[in-house]
Design an enzyme around this catalytic site. Structure first.
Site, mmCIF file in Angstrom:
data_model
loop_
_atom_site.group_PDB
_atom_site.id
_atom_site.type_symbol
_atom_site.label_atom_id
_atom_site.label_comp_id
_atom_site.label_asym_id
_atom_site.label_seq_id
_atom_site.Cartn_x
_atom_site.Cartn_y
_atom_site.Cartn_z
ATOM 1 N N CYS A 382 0.835 -1.204 0.000
ATOM 2 C CA CYS A 382 0.000 0.000 0.000
ATOM 3 C C CYS A 382 0.875 1.261 0.000
ATOM 4 O O CYS A 382 1.464 1.561 -1.027
ATOM 5 C CB CYS A 382 -0.990 -0.053 1.160
ATOM 6 S SG CYS A 382 -2.476 0.889 0.808
ATOM 7 N N HIS A 508 -3.755 -5.105 0.417
ATOM 8 C CA HIS A 508 -3.154 -5.626 1.655
ATOM 9 C C HIS A 508 -3.171 -7.163 1.655
ATOM 10 O O HIS A 508 -4.114 -7.765 2.174
ATOM 11 C CB HIS A 508 -3.929 -5.101 2.872
ATOM 12 C CG HIS A 508 -3.720 -3.658 3.109
ATOM 13 N ND1 HIS A 508 -2.804 -3.174 4.012
ATOM 14 C CD2 HIS A 508 -4.293 -2.573 2.537
ATOM 15 C CE1 HIS A 508 -2.823 -1.859 3.999
ATOM 16 N NE2 HIS A 508 -3.718 -1.465 3.109
ATOM 17 N N GLU A 510 -1.552 -9.175 3.375
ATOM 18 C CA GLU A 510 -1.431 -9.743 4.721
ATOM 19 C C GLU A 510 -2.788 -10.089 5.334
ATOM 20 O O GLU A 510 -2.854 -10.872 6.280
ATOM 21 C CB GLU A 510 -0.658 -8.778 5.629
ATOM 22 C CG GLU A 510 -1.386 -7.521 6.083
ATOM 23 C CD GLU A 510 -1.340 -6.355 5.085
ATOM 24 O OE1 GLU A 510 -1.068 -6.602 3.893
ATOM 25 O OE2 GLU A 510 -1.609 -5.204 5.498
HETATM 26 N N1 GLN Z 1 -2.085 6.609 2.705
HETATM 27 C C1 GLN Z 1 -2.142 5.821 1.528
HETATM 28 C C2 GLN Z 1 -3.491 5.903 0.829
HETATM 29 O O1 GLN Z 1 -4.481 6.193 1.441
HETATM 30 C C3 GLN Z 1 -1.789 4.368 1.814
HETATM 31 C C4 GLN Z 1 -2.775 3.683 2.699
HETATM 32 C C5 GLN Z 1 -2.253 2.415 3.283
HETATM 33 O O2 GLN Z 1 -1.065 2.166 3.331
HETATM 34 N N2 GLN Z 1 -3.168 1.594 3.816
HETATM 35 O O3 GLN Z 1 -3.571 5.648 -0.334
#
Ligand code: GLN
Length: 549
Positions: A382, A508, A510
């Site tokens: 992310c 994600h 994970e």
């Molecule tokens: N802050 C970033 C976004 O909103 C990444 C979010 C995250 O790592 N979950 O796109």
């Protein structure tokens, strides 16, 4: 008709109610029953999505896009099931529903009160998952500690349900602590006696007492707890400290916790626990053949719970590779161009963690550059993927001031930009791009090799995305988008062509790793790290021999 097990906690928080609940669920599932778990949290936030990870650990996102408590992650990892919004309810959500109903006039002029209106709504939600006939057993973990003001309505709802339901449909498992006083060399039962007394004062009597303890419980102590807490001696269960949480189901099996529940429920249709895969996993976990050191770069590293699912995914992926994964936490705020090789020089792989806001991002970018240039296996999740994109833009494409508009709204090269659908959003809770979305993978890419598929589904939690206006430039220079959302074209996976393992994912991964189905990107990342370590050791070896001579 589903049967209900309520798990309460006494004496102190952090006793591991979630792990005990998940372990019991695992054993019942392994005996052929259909089981799910839900968690009721006493705090007033509608969900944990708006909580700082320092307050409450990571926010676990379900398939249906609910932002939930991290214990749901344990439930999924133990049981290999998907949970949903219905599996996590907070005081805030209960009150929100009741207040909305009141505004609609649904209470017909009645005074709206904790009992019966709040407790009725709690009970309705407690019974919800059991209504479609999908499950034999529903385990409900009550967050907080018995005696807390805020958990009172939940305990009261349990009292009412215990009273309303047939005796053999409902049971209460109370988890407590039996402290060991080193000076007196004695285990002490008094805190447990008091906590059971408190629970009884609230009208709930436990059927089983699970005792967290550092020392084994003697027969004498078990009898004492049984006598003072008014439960049968076989209902006093020892939960000794374990070397890994994945050992706990076996400890609970030894203590016959599952059989105790089945007896109370009059369930006879079960078999011996089928735990072959689980035990194989444990064996591999306990007796690894190699070792790698992975750097976890983040800004919440002081609190292990902030990256819970990532750490557990490493445990699963390590076991598949028969490799011990040693995690070194590196605080991104303290990485500079000068100290980066000293901080990362001993690593076999680098994971740049998810996150929000500008704090610590420059350190993350420096770390990515080090991994790219030194061919160190890299995995960005992310925000970690977004950092890899920014680093590549700055250093390879020459866009010196490239950035994400999350950190610099005026950047001349917004290689990461706010998603179109997010531009009008002002409220914070539950408004990100959340939950499961499909991703189409490019044939012949590393991602394709990792997943052995061309279409996958993964879970999300973000507002920013790769800016496709720059995609051609990136691909021409060697960073390719190997996974994209089929409808919107949103870049889900990036990888580098001339690198042994350099993968960034917008989702994600994970959140979907379980003991029985370890997540493939983690598995391949550890494999790449192992190969990196082997190569490095092979280079070092002659030097060592030389030194010995
Ligand atoms: N802050 C970033 C976004 O909103 C990444 C979010 C995250 O790592 N979950 O796109």
């Amino acid at each position: 008709m589903a049967k209900y097990i309520f798990v309460t906690g006494g004496v102190t928080s952090s006793l591991g109610k979630g792990i005990i609940a998940a372990s019991l669920a695992k054993l019942l599932q392994a005996r052929g029953l259909k089981v799910t778990i839900q968690k009721f949290d006493p705090y007033i936030n509608v969900d944990p999505g708006t909580l700082n990870p320092y307050e409450h650990g990571e926010c676990f996102v379900t398939e249906d896009g609910a932002e939930t408590d991290l214990d749901l992650g344990h439930y999924e990892r133990f049981l290999s099931i998907f949970t949903t919004q219905a599996n996590n309810v907070t005081t805030g959500r209960i009150y929100q529903t009741v207040i909305n109903k009141e505004r609609e006039g649904a209470y017909l002029g009645k005074t709206v009160q904790v009992i019966p209106h709040i407790t009725d709504e709690i009970k309705r939600r407690m019974l919800l998952l059991g209504q479609k006939g999908d499950y034999d057993i529903i385990i409900t973990e009550i967050g907080g500690t018995v005696g807390d003001i805020e958990s009172l309505p939940f305990v009261e709802a349990v009292r009412q349900l215990q009273w309303e339901m047939p005796e053999e449909d409902c049971m209460v498992v109370h988890l407590t602590l039996i402290p060991y006083l080193r000076a007196a060399k004695e285990l002490k039962t008094k805190p447990t006696q008091h906590s059971v007394k408190l629970l009884s004062q609230e009208g709930v009597h436990p059927d089983v007492i699970v005792c967290r303890t550092e020392e084994s419980l003697s027969q004498e102590i078990r009898s004492k707890i049984a006598l003072f807490c008014n439960v049968k001696k076989e209902a006093v269960i020892e939960a000794a400290d374990a070397s890994t949480i994945y050992e706990v189901p076996l400890l609970m099996m030894r203590e016959r916790l599952d059989l105790l529940c089945l007896k109370k429920f009059n369930i006879t249709n079960f078999h011996e626990p089928e735990l072959t895969k689980w035990k194989e996993f444990l064996d591999k976990l306990k007796y690894p053949k190699s070792k790698v050191t992975i750097g976890l770069i983040g800004k919440y590293i002081e609190l292990q719970d902030a990256y819970k699912s990532i750490l557990e995914s490493f445990v699963h992926a390590g076991a598949v590779n028969e490799c011990k994964v040693n995690i070194v936490n590196v605080h991104s705020e303290f990485i500079t161009d000068e100290n980066v090789s000293e901080k990362l020089g001993n690593l076999d792989g680098l994971l740049v963690a998810p996150g929000f806001g500008h704090r610590g991002v420059e350190g993350k970018i420096i770390a990515v550059k080090y991994a790219r240039q030194n061919k160190l296996p890299f995995f960005g999740i992310c925000l970690g993927m977004q950092m890899a994109v920014i680093e590549f833009a700055r250093d390879v494409l020459g866009l010196k001031d490239a950035h994400s508009t999350e950190m610099n709204i005026n950047t001349p090269d917004p290689v990461i930009d706010l998603m179109e659908g997010q531009k009008q959003v002002t409220a914070k809770g539950g408004t990100m791009r959340l939950g499961s979305y499909p991703c189409v993978i490019k044939e012949g890419s590393l991602a394709n090799e990792i997943y052995r598929a061309t279409e996958i589904n993964e879970r999300h939690r973000h507002r920013w995305e790769f800016n496709n206006a720059y995609l051609e430039q990136f691909e021409n220079a060697g960073m390719i988008a190997s996974g994209k959302n089929p409808e919107s074209g949103l870049v889900e996976i990036i990888e580098l062509k001339n690198h042994p393992f350099f993968v960034g994912v917008q989702y994600h991964p994970e959140l979907k790793s379980t003991v029985e189905n370890p997540q493939p990107v983690f598995v391949h990342f550890i494999k790449a790290a192992r190969e990196f370590a082997e190569k490095r050791n092979a280079i070092k070896a002659p030097v060592l021999q030389g030194e010995m001579i």
